[in-house]
Design a protein around this motif. Structure first.
Motif, short mmCIF file in Angstrom:
data_model
loop_
_atom_site.label_atom_id
_atom_site.label_comp_id
_atom_site.label_asym_id
_atom_site.label_seq_id
_atom_site.Cartn_x
_atom_site.Cartn_y
_atom_site.Cartn_z
N ALA A 114 0.84 -1.21 0.00
CA ALA A 114 0.00 0.00 0.00
C ALA A 114 0.87 1.26 0.00
O ALA A 114 0.60 2.22 -0.74
CB ALA A 114 -0.93 -0.01 1.21
N GLN A 115 1.92 1.25 0.81
CA GLN A 115 2.80 2.43 0.86
C GLN A 115 3.58 2.61 -0.44
O GLN A 115 3.72 3.73 -0.95
CB GLN A 115 3.76 2.32 2.05
N LEU A 116 4.08 1.50 -1.00
CA LEU A 116 4.78 1.60 -2.28
C LEU A 116 3.83 2.11 -3.37
O LEU A 116 4.20 2.95 -4.19
CB LEU A 116 5.35 0.23 -2.69
N ASN A 117 2.60 1.61 -3.36
CA ASN A 117 1.67 1.96 -4.44
C ASN A 117 1.24 3.42 -4.38
O ASN A 117 1.16 4.09 -5.41
CB ASN A 117 0.45 1.04 -4.40
N VAL A 118 0.92 3.91 -3.20
CA VAL A 118 0.47 5.32 -3.09
C VAL A 118 1.66 6.27 -3.19
O VAL A 118 1.65 7.23 -3.97
CB VAL A 118 -0.30 5.56 -1.78
N ASN A 119 2.70 5.99 -2.41
CA ASN A 119 3.78 6.98 -2.24
C ASN A 119 4.77 7.01 -3.39
O ASN A 119 5.42 8.03 -3.62
CB ASN A 119 4.56 6.70 -0.94
N VAL A 120 4.91 5.88 -4.11
CA VAL A 120 5.90 5.83 -5.19
C VAL A 120 5.23 5.59 -6.54
O VAL A 120 5.29 6.44 -7.43
CB VAL A 120 6.97 4.74 -4.93
N ARG A 121 4.58 4.44 -6.69
CA ARG A 121 3.98 4.16 -8.01
C ARG A 121 2.94 5.20 -8.39
O ARG A 121 2.88 5.64 -9.54
CB ARG A 121 3.36 2.75 -8.02
N GLY A 122 2.14 5.62 -7.40
CA GLY A 122 1.12 6.63 -7.69
C GLY A 122 1.72 7.94 -8.17
O GLY A 122 1.22 8.58 -9.09
N VAL A 123 2.82 8.35 -7.52
CA VAL A 123 3.51 9.58 -7.94
C VAL A 123 4.03 9.43 -9.37
O VAL A 123 3.88 10.32 -10.21
CB VAL A 123 4.67 9.90 -6.97
N MET A 124 4.62 8.27 -9.65
CA MET A 124 5.18 8.06 -11.00
C MET A 124 4.08 8.06 -12.06
O MET A 124 4.20 8.73 -13.09
CB MET A 124 5.94 6.73 -11.04
N LEU A 125 3.02 7.31 -11.82
CA LEU A 125 1.98 7.20 -12.85
C LEU A 125 1.21 8.51 -13.02
O LEU A 125 0.84 8.88 -14.14
CB LEU A 125 1.01 6.06 -12.49
N THR A 126 0.98 9.23 -11.93
CA THR A 126 0.28 10.51 -12.04
C THR A 126 1.14 11.51 -12.81
O THR A 126 0.65 12.25 -13.67
CB THR A 126 -0.06 11.06 -10.64
N THR A 127 2.44 11.50 -12.50
CA THR A 127 3.34 12.41 -13.21
C THR A 127 3.41 12.06 -14.69
O THR A 127 3.36 12.95 -15.56
CB THR A 127 4.75 12.34 -12.57
N GLN A 128 3.48 10.76 -14.98
CA GLN A 128 3.54 10.34 -16.39
C GLN A 128 2.29 10.79 -17.15
O GLN A 128 2.38 11.32 -18.26
CB GLN A 128 3.65 8.81 -16.43
N ALA A 129 1.14 10.62 -16.52
CA ALA A 129 -0.10 11.05 -17.18
C ALA A 129 -0.15 12.56 -17.34
O ALA A 129 -0.65 13.09 -18.35
CB ALA A 129 -1.31 10.55 -16.38
N ALA A 130 0.41 13.28 -16.38
CA ALA A 130 0.40 14.75 -16.44
C ALA A 130 1.29 15.28 -17.55
O ALA A 130 1.03 16.35 -18.11
CB ALA A 130 0.86 15.32 -15.10
N LEU A 131 2.34 14.52 -17.90
CA LEU A 131 3.30 15.01 -18.90
C LEU A 131 2.68 15.19 -20.28
O LEU A 131 3.23 15.89 -21.12
CB LEU A 131 4.51 14.07 -18.97
N ASN A 132 1.54 14.55 -20.50
CA ASN A 132 0.85 14.77 -21.77
C ASN A 132 0.20 16.15 -21.84
O ASN A 132 -0.28 16.55 -22.90
CB ASN A 132 -0.25 13.70 -21.96
N HIS A 133 0.16 16.84 -20.73
CA HIS A 133 -0.57 18.12 -20.68
C HIS A 133 0.29 19.29 -20.24
O HIS A 133 0.03 20.43 -20.65
CB HIS A 133 -1.75 17.99 -19.70
N ILE A 134 1.26 19.06 -19.37
CA ILE A 134 2.00 20.18 -18.76
C ILE A 134 2.83 20.91 -19.82
O ILE A 134 3.67 20.30 -20.48
CB ILE A 134 2.86 19.69 -17.59
N PRO A 135 2.61 22.20 -19.98
CA PRO A 135 3.30 22.94 -21.03
C PRO A 135 4.65 23.48 -20.58
O PRO A 135 5.03 23.34 -19.40
CB PRO A 135 2.34 24.11 -21.28
N GLU A 136 5.36 24.10 -21.47
CA GLU A 136 6.60 24.80 -21.14
C GLU A 136 6.32 25.75 -19.97
O GLU A 136 5.29 26.43 -19.95
CB GLU A 136 7.09 25.58 -22.35
N GLY A 137 7.23 25.78 -19.02
CA GLY A 137 7.04 26.63 -17.84
C GLY A 137 6.26 25.95 -16.73
O GLY A 137 6.04 26.55 -15.68
N GLY A 138 5.85 24.70 -16.95
CA GLY A 138 5.05 24.00 -15.95
C GLY A 138 5.88 23.57 -14.75
O GLY A 138 7.11 23.69 -14.71
#
Ligand code: NDP
Length: 250
Positions: A114-138
């Motif tokens: 649970a700790q690995l999934n929320v604290n590490v994998r969740g951060v990685m996957l959320t960041t990866q999904a966000a990279l499709n949207h975050i523009p220059e200067g983000g």
């Protein structure tokens, strides 16, 4: 100050785990600085919706999104929900985190995962999904912990390991995203008075013994640093971050 001259006016932010504690303080502060803000939560629907309503009443867009940071689908749901509600995404704050205390020798696999999934994998996957949207200067700002660096007591072996993982994640990703002028930073709180670590809880006396200051931090003190890193003055800060720990790691 008019709303268009606020430091984050026109910016769209997502704060994961924004219903309570540090995340709620970050959401309030980013909105006060002019950003439209989406928050995610796991269980606290009423509290999360009340905070979104409070932010809307201040004149910003806001949304509360149910998205489990410990589930693979939760990351994409968080980003999709934020982009749909706000019209895009400039600032991601990876705040959702859990701590399961106890001797490592006896820690159940379920608590480790649970700790690995929320604290590490969740951060990685959320960041990866966000990279499709975050523009220059983000901005990508993750909430680590002072115990990701030094660990002054036992019982948090897996938790501290998850926060250490975020250190190298932040450094390497900062190098990858430098050419896009997206900054990546880690805010490392020490003890902060929240439901996770109450200032009047059973750990408080021993925790205070490790600090230079004789008090717990307040969620607003973490939110101030996040707002600074999200803002225009912090554009040359990347791959590092800020320690806000009352001198715990001094
Ligand atoms: P709290 O337990 O007070 O709040 C946690 C927040 O995260 C809540 O909004 C909760 O939502 C949300 N959350 C928990 N699990 C999930 C999940 N699976 N999916 C989505 N949201 C979830 O924690 P804090 O505010 O104290 O901690 C925030 C961050 O700061 C964490 O990353 C923590 O590790 C870090 N930190 C905290 C310190 C402290 O002393 N408090 C010190 C150093 C770091 P819901 O309301 O729905 O449960």
């Amino acid at each position: 100050m008019t709303s268009s001259s606020l430091p984050l006016s026109g910016k769209r932010a997502l704060v994961t785990g924004g219903s309570r504690g540090i995340g709620a303080a970050i959401a309030r502060r980013l909105a006060a600085d002019g950003a439209d803000v989406a928050i995610t939560y796991e269980k606290s629907a009423d509290v999360a919706e009340a905070l979104a309503e409070e932010i809307r009443a201040s004149g910003r867009k806001a949304a509360a999104i149910q998205a489990d940071a410990g589930a693979v689908a939760g990351a994409q749901a968080a980003i999709d929900g934020a982009v749909a509600a706000l019209g895009g995404l400039d600032i991601l704050v990876n705040n959702a985190g859990i701590a399961r205390m106890g001797d490592f020798a006896d820690q159940p696999l379920q608590e480790i995962e649970a700790q690995l999934n929320v604290n590490v994998r969740g951060v990685m996957l959320t960041t990866q999904a966000a990279l499709n949207h975050i523009p220059e200067g983000g901005r990508i700002i993750t909430i680590g912990s002072n115990v990701g660096e030094k660990v002054p007591f036992g019982g948090i072996t897996v938790y501290s390991a998850t926060k250490s993982a975020l250190e190298s994640f932040t450094r390497s990703l900062a190098r990858e995203l430098g050419p896009r002028h997206v900054t990546v930073n880690l805010v490392r709180p020490g003890p902060v008075d929240t439901d996770m670590n109450p200032a009047d809880g059973p750990m408080a006396a021993s925790v205070l013994g490790f600090l230079a200051l004789d008090r717990y931090g307040r969620p607003e003190e973490i939110a101030g640093a996040v707002a600074y890193l999200a803002g225009p003055e912090a554009g040359f800060i990347t791959g590092t971050g800020i320690v806000i720990d009352g001198g715990a790691n001094a």
